[in-house]
Design a protein around this motif. Structure first.
Motif, PDB file in Angstrom:
ATOM      1  N   THR A 176       5.123  -8.156   2.209  1.00 17.39           N
ATOM      2  CA  THR A 176       5.663  -7.649   3.485  1.00 17.39           C
ATOM      3  C   THR A 176       5.024  -6.308   3.824  1.00 17.39           C
ATOM      4  N   PHE A 177       5.010  -5.391   2.844  1.00 16.96           N
ATOM      5  CA  PHE A 177       4.424  -4.060   3.107  1.00 16.96           C
ATOM      6  C   PHE A 177       2.930  -4.191   3.432  1.00 16.96           C
ATOM      7  N   LEU A 178       2.214  -5.063   2.701  1.00 16.89           N
ATOM      8  CA  LEU A 178       0.775  -5.240   2.961  1.00 16.89           C
ATOM      9  C   LEU A 178       0.557  -5.760   4.379  1.00 16.89           C
ATOM     10  N   ARG A 179       1.326  -6.779   4.761  1.00 19.57           N
ATOM     11  CA  ARG A 179       1.154  -7.359   6.108  1.00 19.57           C
ATOM     12  C   ARG A 179       1.419  -6.303   7.177  1.00 19.57           C
ATOM     13  N   GLN A 180       2.526  -5.565   7.007  1.00 14.49           N
ATOM     14  CA  GLN A 180       2.880  -4.577   8.018  1.00 14.49           C
ATOM     15  C   GLN A 180       1.833  -3.455   8.070  1.00 14.49           C
ATOM     16  N   ALA A 181       1.395  -2.986   6.885  1.00 14.54           N
ATOM     17  CA  ALA A 181       0.431  -1.884   6.843  1.00 14.54           C
ATOM     18  C   ALA A 181      -0.910  -2.314   7.440  1.00 14.54           C
ATOM     19  N   LEU A 182      -1.341  -3.534   7.133  1.00 12.60           N
ATOM     20  CA  LEU A 182      -2.642  -3.998   7.648  1.00 12.60           C
ATOM     21  C   LEU A 182      -2.615  -4.171   9.165  1.00 12.60           C
ATOM     22  N   GLN A 183      -1.414  -4.381   9.718  1.00 10.12           N
ATOM     23  CA  GLN A 183      -1.306  -4.518  11.183  1.00 10.12           C
ATOM     24  C   GLN A 183      -0.911  -3.192  11.846  1.00 10.12           C
ATOM     25  N   ASP A 184      -0.862  -2.094  11.053  1.00 14.16           N
ATOM     26  CA  ASP A 184      -0.398  -0.786  11.548  1.00 14.16           C
ATOM     27  C   ASP A 184       0.992  -0.871  12.195  1.00 14.16           C
ATOM     28  N   GLN A 185       1.805  -1.824  11.694  1.00 12.88           N
ATOM     29  CA  GLN A 185       3.189  -1.962  12.168  1.00 12.88           C
ATOM     30  C   GLN A 185       4.100  -1.101  11.281  1.00 12.88           C
ATOM     31  N   PRO A 186       5.336  -0.784  11.737  1.00  9.39           N
ATOM     32  CA  PRO A 186       6.249  -0.035  10.869  1.00  9.39           C
ATOM     33  C   PRO A 186       6.488  -0.783   9.547  1.00  9.39           C
ATOM     34  N   VAL A 187       6.469  -0.041   8.432  1.00  2.00           N
ATOM     35  CA  VAL A 187       6.735  -0.638   7.115  1.00  2.00           C
ATOM     36  C   VAL A 187       8.233  -0.516   6.865  1.00  2.00           C
ATOM     37  N   THR A 188       8.896  -1.671   6.657  1.00  6.21           N
ATOM     38  CA  THR A 188      10.363  -1.690   6.590  1.00  6.21           C
ATOM     39  C   THR A 188      10.852  -1.615   5.148  1.00  6.21           C
ATOM     40  N   VAL A 189      11.545  -0.516   4.849  1.00  7.16           N
ATOM     41  CA  VAL A 189      12.093  -0.297   3.511  1.00  7.16           C
ATOM     42  C   VAL A 189      13.609  -0.466   3.603  1.00  7.16           C
ATOM     43  N   PHE A 190      14.187  -1.223   2.662  1.00  5.41           N
ATOM     44  CA  PHE A 190      15.646  -1.420   2.680  1.00  5.41           C
ATOM     45  C   PHE A 190      16.364  -0.202   2.086  1.00  5.41           C
ATOM     46  N   GLY A 191      17.546   0.102   2.636  1.00  3.27           N
ATOM     47  CA  GLY A 191      18.358   1.230   2.161  1.00  3.27           C
ATOM     48  C   GLY A 191      17.584   2.526   2.363  1.00  3.27           C
ATOM     49  N   ASP A 192      17.715   3.455   1.363  1.00  2.00           N
ATOM     50  CA  ASP A 192      16.925   4.698   1.470  1.00  2.00           C
ATOM     51  C   ASP A 192      15.643   4.587   0.646  1.00  2.00           C
ATOM     52  N   GLY A 193      15.390   3.389   0.091  1.00  2.00           N
ATOM     53  CA  GLY A 193      14.136   3.159  -0.649  1.00  2.00           C
ATOM     54  C   GLY A 193      14.171   3.711  -2.066  1.00  2.00           C
TER      55      GLY A 193
END
Ligand code: NAD
Length: 312
Positions: free
Chosen positions: A190-207
């Protein structure tokens, strides 16, 4: 030449296991119904000792040749999959494991089940040794996966004790690498896909919740070492390098040279707060420990998957 049957062989881990066992000179029977796996994961394998069999292992099945090892990996594995397929997840843990163990008994094969760190639930002990019995919510939404695996472990030990089947249990901690599905909901793809598309990286809770991520090649080496040993009790295989999910998100943004920002979303129900394997036993019994660090593993994942597939 040994013949190895792999249930779930067209999945993420299963396809890497098929390749590794072929390289070691084995015949490989890859059993899968493509519920969460894909022919794309195995279509590049060109080897006369490789056979794909489309079988749903929750139904009784028969194999018409000798089998020396049964690697039982079939099961939905990511939260998105087992929340979508709760009954199938319980059935594959129960009927599927019965059928795979029955086959191993009939063929006098060594049997290995892919269990999970999720059998520890939300642990009160840190890091988690194999002797810890866990803190699992049986009736929460994740219970279908956690309890299916706990049942499958109990079943494996019953076949070992009562039926004399030669069994092994590997408790796998979070693993990543090429062929993870970009939309399977697990943190790394999920993080790789979002980062490669320059989209917001979604972290659950406070990470701040932690995980320990193992590169797939290390995990596969540990699984094969366990299958080829004569050890019968559960063994943790994973990388003890623990980090928070926030750190993981930042590392992925750095490695992909992304312009993404991090955003925070609500924590899923019963999300474990910490996760770190105690691998003392794996070191002692198998002489195994992971060799690939996070940066190297993420770079290999990017190189071998290709940016296009990860960002799909
Ligand atoms: P995956 O979803 O990629 O692979 C599972 C495979 O099982 C898929 O190919 C799927 O089609 C197959 N399958 C499901 N139901 C089936 C059925 N009824 N009959 C035949 N095949 C069926 O998941 P994965 O990440 O490769 O996980 C493999 C195993 O490892 C699972 O048992 C999982 O619980 C365990 N595990 C994985 C991780 C991880 O980090 N990847 C961690 C802990 C445990």
């Amino acid at each position: 030449m040994s013949t190895c049957l792999i249930t779930g062989g067209a999945g993420f881990l299963g396809s890497h296991l098929c390749e590794a066992l072929l390289v070691r000179g084995n015949r490989v029977l890859c059993v899968d119904n493509l519920e969460t796996g894909s022919l794309e994961n195995i279509s590049h394998i060109r080897d006369e000792n490789f056979v794909y069999l489309n079988i749903d292992i929750t139904q009784p099945f028969y194999i018409d040749e000798k089998v020396d090892f049964v690697y039982h990996l079939a099961s939905p594995a990511s939260p998105i999959d087992y929340l979508r397929l709760p009954l199938h997840t319980l059935k594959v843990g129960a009927y599927g494991t019965h059928n795979a163990l029955g086959l191993a008994k009939f063929k006098r094969a060594r049997f290995l089940i892919a269990s999970t760190s999720e059998v520890y639930g939300d642990p009160e002990i840190h890091p988690q040794p194999e002797s810890y019995w866990g803190n699992v919510n049986p009736i929460g939404p994740r219970g279908v996966y956690d309890e299916a695996k706990r049942y499958a472990e109990a079943l494996t030990m019953a076949y070992r004790r009562q039926q004399g089947v030669d069994t092994a249990i590997v408790r796998i901690f979070n693993t990543y690498g090429p062929r993870m599905r970009p939309h399977d909901g697990r943190a790394v793809p999920t993080f790789l896909r979002q980062a490669l598309q320059d989209q917001p990286v979604t972290v659950f809770g406070d990470g701040s919740q932690t995980r320990s991520f193992c590169y797939v090649d290390d995990l596969i080496a540990g699984i094969i070492a366990l299958a080829e040993s004569d050890y019968g009790d559960p063994v943790n295989i994973g990388n003890p390098n623990e980090m928070s999910l926030l750190e993981m998100a930042r590392t992925i943004i750095e490695v992909t040279e992304s312009r993404s920002e991090i955003v925070f979303e609500p924590l899923p129900v019963d999300d474990p707060k910490v996760r770190q394997p105690d691998i003392t036993l794996a070191k002692q019994v198998l002489g195994w420990e992971p060799k690939i660090d996070l940066y190297e593993g993420l770079k290999k994942t990017l190189e071998l998957s290709g940016v296009e597939r990860l960002a799909r």
